[in-house]
Write a protein that holds these residues in place. Structure first.
Motif, PDB file in Angstrom:
ATOM      1  N   ALA A 296       6.807  23.687 -44.980  1.00 32.35           N
ATOM      2  CA  ALA A 296       6.857  25.087 -44.531  1.00 32.35           C
ATOM      3  C   ALA A 296       6.671  26.044 -45.698  1.00 32.35           C
ATOM      4  N   ALA A 297       7.297  25.744 -46.835  1.00 34.72           N
ATOM      5  CA  ALA A 297       7.149  26.604 -48.011  1.00 34.72           C
ATOM      6  C   ALA A 297       5.707  26.613 -48.513  1.00 34.72           C
ATOM      7  N   GLU A 298       5.075  25.465 -48.462  1.00 34.49           N
ATOM      8  CA  GLU A 298       3.678  25.369 -48.908  1.00 34.49           C
ATOM      9  C   GLU A 298       2.758  26.181 -48.004  1.00 34.49           C
ATOM     10  N   PHE A 299       2.938  26.067 -46.715  1.00 37.37           N
ATOM     11  CA  PHE A 299       2.020  26.718 -45.788  1.00 37.37           C
ATOM     12  C   PHE A 299       2.350  28.187 -45.539  1.00 37.37           C
ATOM     13  N   THR A 300       3.467  28.670 -46.075  1.00 35.92           N
ATOM     14  CA  THR A 300       3.768  30.103 -45.962  1.00 35.92           C
ATOM     15  C   THR A 300       3.547  30.828 -47.289  1.00 35.92           C
ATOM     16  N   GLY A 301       2.897  30.158 -48.226  1.00 35.67           N
ATOM     17  CA  GLY A 301       2.485  30.805 -49.459  1.00 35.67           C
ATOM     18  C   GLY A 301       3.465  30.749 -50.611  1.00 35.67           C
ATOM     19  N   PHE A 302       4.584  30.064 -50.444  1.00 32.62           N
ATOM     20  CA  PHE A 302       5.579  29.987 -51.517  1.00 32.62           C
ATOM     21  C   PHE A 302       5.385  28.782 -52.418  1.00 32.62           C
ATOM     22  N   GLY A 303       4.608  27.818 -51.935  1.00 36.08           N
ATOM     23  CA  GLY A 303       4.370  26.609 -52.713  1.00 36.08           C
ATOM     24  C   GLY A 303       5.473  25.582 -52.509  1.00 36.08           C
ATOM     25  N   TRP A 304       5.098  24.325 -52.422  1.00 34.88           N
ATOM     26  CA  TRP A 304       6.063  23.271 -52.120  1.00 34.88           C
ATOM     27  C   TRP A 304       7.116  23.095 -53.211  1.00 34.88           C
ATOM     28  N   LYS A 305       6.767  23.444 -54.453  1.00 36.97           N
ATOM     29  CA  LYS A 305       7.685  23.211 -55.568  1.00 36.97           C
ATOM     30  C   LYS A 305       8.958  24.045 -55.465  1.00 36.97           C
ATOM     31  N   ILE A 306       8.895  25.139 -54.708  1.00 34.70           N
ATOM     32  CA  ILE A 306      10.066  26.003 -54.592  1.00 34.70           C
ATOM     33  C   ILE A 306      11.211  25.299 -53.867  1.00 34.70           C
ATOM     34  N   MET A 307      10.882  24.236 -53.106  1.00 31.42           N
ATOM     35  CA  MET A 307      11.883  23.491 -52.370  1.00 31.42           C
ATOM     36  C   MET A 307      12.291  22.194 -53.070  1.00 31.42           C
ATOM     37  N   VAL A 308      11.921  22.065 -54.328  1.00 29.72           N
ATOM     38  CA  VAL A 308      12.225  20.847 -55.077  1.00 29.72           C
ATOM     39  C   VAL A 308      13.029  21.184 -56.329  1.00 29.72           C
ATOM     40  N   SER A 309      14.025  20.379 -56.600  1.00 25.41           N
ATOM     41  CA  SER A 309      14.829  20.474 -57.830  1.00 25.41           C
ATOM     42  C   SER A 309      15.542  21.806 -57.986  1.00 25.41           C
ATOM     43  N   MET A 310      15.952  22.398 -56.882  1.00 24.75           N
ATOM     44  CA  MET A 310      16.691  23.650 -56.946  1.00 24.75           C
ATOM     45  C   MET A 310      18.181  23.351 -56.888  1.00 24.75           C
ATOM     46  N   PRO A 311      18.992  23.966 -57.752  1.00 27.95           N
ATOM     47  CA  PRO A 311      20.417  23.627 -57.825  1.00 27.95           C
ATOM     48  C   PRO A 311      21.233  23.992 -56.597  1.00 27.95           C
ATOM     49  N   THR A 312      21.116  25.227 -56.139  1.00 27.88           N
ATOM     50  CA  THR A 312      21.854  25.650 -54.945  1.00 27.88           C
ATOM     51  C   THR A 312      21.008  26.665 -54.195  1.00 27.88           C
ATOM     52  N   PHE A 313      21.371  26.913 -52.964  1.00 28.66           N
ATOM     53  CA  PHE A 313      20.628  27.899 -52.188  1.00 28.66           C
ATOM     54  C   PHE A 313      20.775  29.295 -52.785  1.00 28.66           C
ATOM     55  N   ILE A 314      21.927  29.589 -53.367  1.00 32.44           N
ATOM     56  CA  ILE A 314      22.161  30.921 -53.921  1.00 32.44           C
ATOM     57  C   ILE A 314      21.165  31.243 -55.020  1.00 32.44           C
TER      58      ILE A 314
END
Length: 391
Positions: free
Chosen positions: A323-341
């Motif tokens: 979803a992140a990839e196809f909405t223009g944010f790029g798939w990497k934004i959903m990988v290796s992130m510490p917390t949602f905040i």
């Protein structure tokens, strides 16, 4: 009347399945709803009732499952000696802790470096089982008293703080630590209340003995469930004990009601446990005679909850990456992130409305059903395989 061995107690499988399915809704919201990255879904000053209810109903999941894990342990003990049951609980508890640290944390972050480790539901179940492995050797009345003392008394510890104490974080206060440079661990599920919930469930297992009258069981569960919820409202009225976060009168009925229902999960307060376990007991009391395709559907998830839990996290996170990839944010934004905040700035503008969240949730459940059904059939036809009891 249901028995401890064969057939399985369908009302318990049904409740396990329901809480597993509802739990997925909260996790889909974590990854897909726009509000998940910006504010607490139960904050009366920022949320809406649809968002609030979507979060609130998932509060019932962890207490119900922890309670039923204790009940299941009692049932397993009917087929094993105390020593065998103790050994099984200890080994399964260690296995669950390993799964939480490695398999579950990777599912949440997709981070091969394990930069941020969260100790949550599976961790609390694992440690609670290890503790229960020792508790089962005590008289059942003593276990019951121990459980009730923890559940009703642990909020007396709310004003005690030991900053930087790993032990206190493990037991009662949610804290985050940097254990090596660049690597952190958060004790999200403090153990003390959860241990009490599982051991309480173990005590209730005797109600499902084949010699226990079904009608008496229904009356007892209904009575205790109603009493738990009644005590919840009594304590709410006094607004002095039972939750570290006291409710606020906003001068607005809607916001004030949200504040009343905004009960603490980290760790689970007495109010939180009264309303969730009260609901659990009421469901168990009145679900034994339920039958049909609807029941069978949810029972499939209830018979393979661990298998389902792992799969649903990986599936939801993978769908969020897409979803992140196809909405223009790029798939990497959903990988290796510490917390949602910490994703707030990077994900500004990301996310979907609540209707989309529910649609994604339904898709997740429908995709997982055939896999869970197949694994359930495999477990049913290969009961001789010891390792299946750890899945």
């Amino acid at each position: 009347m249901t028995t401890l061995t064969k057939p399985r107690i369908q009302s318990i499988d049904l409740l396990k399945g329901l809480v597993m399915v509802i739990m997925a809704l909260d996790h889909v919201r974590d990854y897909f709803h726009y509000s998940a990255f910006f504010f607490d879904a139960t904050d009366p000053e920022q949320t809406t009732w649809p968002i609030f209810i979507t979060r609130f109903i998932t509060h019932f999941c962890a207490p119900a499952f922890s309670f039923l894990a204790g009940t299941s342990a009692f049932m397993i003990g009917k087929r094993k000696s105390p020593a065998e049951l103790s050994s099984f609980l200890f080994k399964r508890g260690l296995w669950l802790v390993f799964v939480e640290i490695i398999i579950i944390n990777f599912a949440w972050k997709f981070d091969l470096n394990f930069t941020h480790i969260g100790l949550q539901t599976i961790w609390s179940l694992g440690i609670s089982m290890i503790v229960l492995a020792g508790l089962i050797h005590f008289p059942k009345k003593m276990i019951l008293v121990f459980s009730l003392l923890i559940i009703f008394g642990h909020n007396l510890l709310d004003n005690i703080h030991f900053d930087g104490s790993y032990l206190w974080a493990i037991l009662h206060e949610r804290q985050k630590f940097e254990f090596t440079e660049g690597h952190t661990v958060i004790f999200a599920y403090s153990l003390l209340p959860w241990i009490g919930v599982m051991s309480l469930g173990y005590c209730f297992g005797s109600l499902y003995d084949s010699s226990f009258d079904a009608q008496k069981r229904k009356q007892l569960l209904n009575g205790l469930g109603i009493a738990s919820i009644a005590l919840f409202f009594i304590l709410i009225a006094f607004n002095t004990y039972g939750d570290p976060l006291q409710w606020t009168n906003y001068g607005d009925v809607s916001k004030t009601l949200m504040s009343i229902l905004n009960i603490s999960k980290y760790p689970p307060s007495l109010l939180y446990l009264l309303v969730t376990l009260g609901g659990t007991l009421l469901f168990l009391a009145n679900a034994e005679k339920l039958k049909g395709n609807f029941v069978n559907f949810f029972c499939v998830f209830g018979r393979v909850p661990f298998f389902y839990y792992i799969l649903h996290l990986y599936l939801i996170h993978l769908m969020a990456v897409i979803a992140a990839e196809f909405t223009g944010f790029g798939w990497k934004i959903m990988v290796s992130m510490p917390t949602f905040i910490t994703r707030v700035e990077a994900l500004k503008g990301y996310g979907f409305n609540l209707i989309t969240v529910y649609v994604v949730w339904i898709i997740v459940i429908l995709l997982l059903y055939p896999l869970c059904k197949k694994f359930d059939n495999y477990k049913q036809s290969h009961k001789e395989k010891w390792w299946l009891s750890y899945l």
